[in-house]
Write a protein that holds these residues in place. Structure first.
Motif, short mmCIF file in Angstrom:
data_model
loop_
_atom_site.label_atom_id
_atom_site.label_comp_id
_atom_site.label_asym_id
_atom_site.label_seq_id
_atom_site.Cartn_x
_atom_site.Cartn_y
_atom_site.Cartn_z
N GLU A 1 14.72 12.05 5.39
CA GLU A 1 15.89 11.19 5.18
C GLU A 1 15.75 9.87 5.95
O GLU A 1 16.04 8.79 5.43
N GLN A 2 15.29 9.95 7.19
CA GLN A 2 15.09 8.73 7.99
C GLN A 2 14.01 7.85 7.38
O GLN A 2 14.15 6.62 7.31
N LEU A 3 12.92 8.46 6.92
CA LEU A 3 11.83 7.69 6.32
C LEU A 3 12.28 7.03 5.02
O LEU A 3 11.91 5.89 4.73
N LYS A 4 13.11 7.73 4.25
CA LYS A 4 13.57 7.20 2.97
C LYS A 4 14.53 6.02 3.16
O LYS A 4 14.71 5.21 2.24
N ARG A 5 15.14 5.92 4.30
CA ARG A 5 16.05 4.80 4.57
C ARG A 5 15.30 3.51 4.90
O ARG A 5 15.88 2.43 4.88
N LEU A 6 14.02 3.64 5.24
CA LEU A 6 13.21 2.47 5.60
C LEU A 6 12.75 1.73 4.35
O LEU A 6 12.64 2.31 3.26
N THR A 7 12.47 0.44 4.50
CA THR A 7 11.86 -0.30 3.40
C THR A 7 10.46 -0.73 3.79
O THR A 7 10.21 -1.17 4.92
N VAL A 8 9.55 -0.55 2.85
CA VAL A 8 8.15 -0.93 3.03
C VAL A 8 7.97 -2.35 2.50
O VAL A 8 8.32 -2.64 1.36
N ALA A 9 7.43 -3.22 3.34
CA ALA A 9 7.18 -4.62 2.95
C ALA A 9 8.44 -5.27 2.36
O ALA A 9 8.36 -6.09 1.44
N GLY A 10 9.59 -4.86 2.86
CA GLY A 10 10.84 -5.50 2.48
C GLY A 10 11.49 -5.05 1.20
O GLY A 10 12.63 -5.40 0.92
N GLU A 11 10.77 -4.22 0.38
CA GLU A 11 11.37 -3.89 -0.91
C GLU A 11 11.03 -2.52 -1.47
O GLU A 11 11.66 -2.08 -2.45
N PHE A 12 10.08 -1.82 -0.88
CA PHE A 12 9.66 -0.53 -1.44
C PHE A 12 10.07 0.61 -0.52
O PHE A 12 10.50 0.39 0.60
N SER A 13 9.90 1.85 -1.01
CA SER A 13 10.21 3.01 -0.16
C SER A 13 8.97 3.87 0.01
O SER A 13 7.99 3.77 -0.76
N ILE A 14 9.00 4.70 1.04
CA ILE A 14 7.90 5.62 1.33
C ILE A 14 7.99 6.80 0.37
O ILE A 14 9.00 7.50 0.34
N PRO A 15 6.96 7.05 -0.42
CA PRO A 15 7.04 8.18 -1.36
C PRO A 15 6.57 9.48 -0.72
O PRO A 15 5.82 9.49 0.25
N THR A 16 7.05 10.58 -1.28
CA THR A 16 6.48 11.87 -0.93
C THR A 16 5.22 12.08 -1.78
O THR A 16 5.01 11.40 -2.79
N LEU A 17 4.42 13.06 -1.38
CA LEU A 17 3.22 13.37 -2.18
C LEU A 17 3.63 13.94 -3.53
O LEU A 17 2.98 13.67 -4.54
N GLU B 1 0.80 -1.23 0.00
CA GLU B 1 0.00 0.00 0.00
C GLU B 1 0.83 1.28 0.00
O GLU B 1 1.91 1.35 0.57
N ASN B 2 0.26 2.31 -0.66
CA ASN B 2 0.82 3.66 -0.63
C ASN B 2 2.27 3.73 -1.10
O ASN B 2 3.05 4.56 -0.61
N THR B 3 2.62 2.88 -2.05
CA THR B 3 3.94 2.95 -2.69
C THR B 3 3.75 3.37 -4.14
O THR B 3 2.67 3.19 -4.72
N LEU B 4 4.80 3.91 -4.73
CA LEU B 4 4.72 4.30 -6.14
C LEU B 4 4.38 3.10 -7.01
O LEU B 4 3.62 3.21 -7.98
N GLU B 5 4.92 1.94 -6.64
CA GLU B 5 4.65 0.72 -7.41
C GLU B 5 3.17 0.33 -7.31
O GLU B 5 2.59 -0.17 -8.27
N SER B 6 2.58 0.57 -6.15
CA SER B 6 1.16 0.25 -5.98
C SER B 6 0.28 1.20 -6.79
O SER B 6 -0.71 0.79 -7.40
N PHE B 7 0.66 2.48 -6.82
CA PHE B 7 -0.09 3.44 -7.63
C PHE B 7 0.05 3.11 -9.12
O PHE B 7 -0.93 3.21 -9.87
N GLN B 8 1.24 2.72 -9.54
CA GLN B 8 1.43 2.33 -10.94
C GLN B 8 0.58 1.11 -11.28
O GLN B 8 -0.01 1.03 -12.37
#
Length: 226
Positions: free
Chosen positions: A69-85, A16-23
């Motif tokens: 920067e801290q948020l961007k270092r995290l991985t979502v569900a093991g492979e994705f990143s948190i996008p900005t709006l 959810e809420n990843t660029l890959e999910s929106f695509q």
């Protein structure tokens, strides 16, 4: 035609809420995507549902206390990143309209600023957006800052509550949980001129039942089922 709205992108297929999910939602023919926003510690709007990063990432802590920067270092569900709006708007690029849910506190002002920037400087239109929230004060702030932005009253409690908020806010739509709908309250909402977009509908029998109602959009984890 009932609009196909991808819940947090295409949450049923991609995190959810990843660029890959929106695509993925775009690839599946969604007319819109729904997403959630918070303001992080350095002031950027980030697309994330929960108030903490614990459930969806390999980190912990409150979203609003972490820097971009801290948020961007995290991985979502093991492979994705948190996008900005901003990154999300750039990806969508008017291929569909966007339902921005004001999830975090103090999100109204920066969301209004960003929408206004895209409308006045980037050739987008107000019709490319709906701003929704369960937090009435955020919707009130949005209306006060820019009454041209289309608002939707979210409700898990009752259609009546959504209509009450919508009347007070001069909203564009109501976004009730699908289980709250009846032919009577749909008729009331329609008589007052509101669009009705319901959430979150994933099962075929629910989709088929809702398609007999006079509603405008269905928010689903599986937009291709609509």
């Amino acid at each position: 035609m009932v609009q196909k709205i991808g819940h947090r992108g295409a949450k049923g297929y991609v995190a959810e809420n990843t660029l890959e999910s929106f695509q993925k939602a775009l690839d599946l023919g969604a007319n819109a995507v729904e997403l959630d926003v918070h303001v992080c510690a350095t002031g950027e709007l980030v697309v994330f549902h929960d108030f903490t990063v614990d459930r969806m990432t390999n980190g912990s802590g409150e979203v609003h206390k972490l820097t971009l920067e801290q948020l961007k270092r995290l991985t979502v569900a093991g492979e994705f990143s948190i996008p900005t709006l901003v990154e999300t708007f750039e990806l969508i690029n008017r291929k569909c309209w966007i339902n921005v849910e004001l999830k975090g506190h103090s999100t109204a002002e920066p969301v209004c600023q960003l929408i206004e920037e895209y409308v006045t400087e980037r050739g987008w239109h107000y019709e490319d957006f709906i701003v929704s929230s369960f937090q009435k004060e955020e919707l009130e702030r949005t209306k006060a800052i820019n009454p041209k932005i289309r608002l939707a009253a979210l409700s898990q409690a009752s259609v009546e509550q959504a209509l009450e908020w919508a009347d007070e806010l001069s909203a564009y739509a109501i976004h009730p949980h699908f289980s709250l709908l009846t032919e009577d309250n749909i008729m009331v909402a329609k008589s007052r001129g509101y669009k009705i977009n319901v959430w979150t509908v994933n099962h075929d029998e629910d989709i088929q039942r809702l398609e007999t109602y006079k509603i405008d959009g269905i928010i689903s984890d599986f937009p291709d089922r609509l």
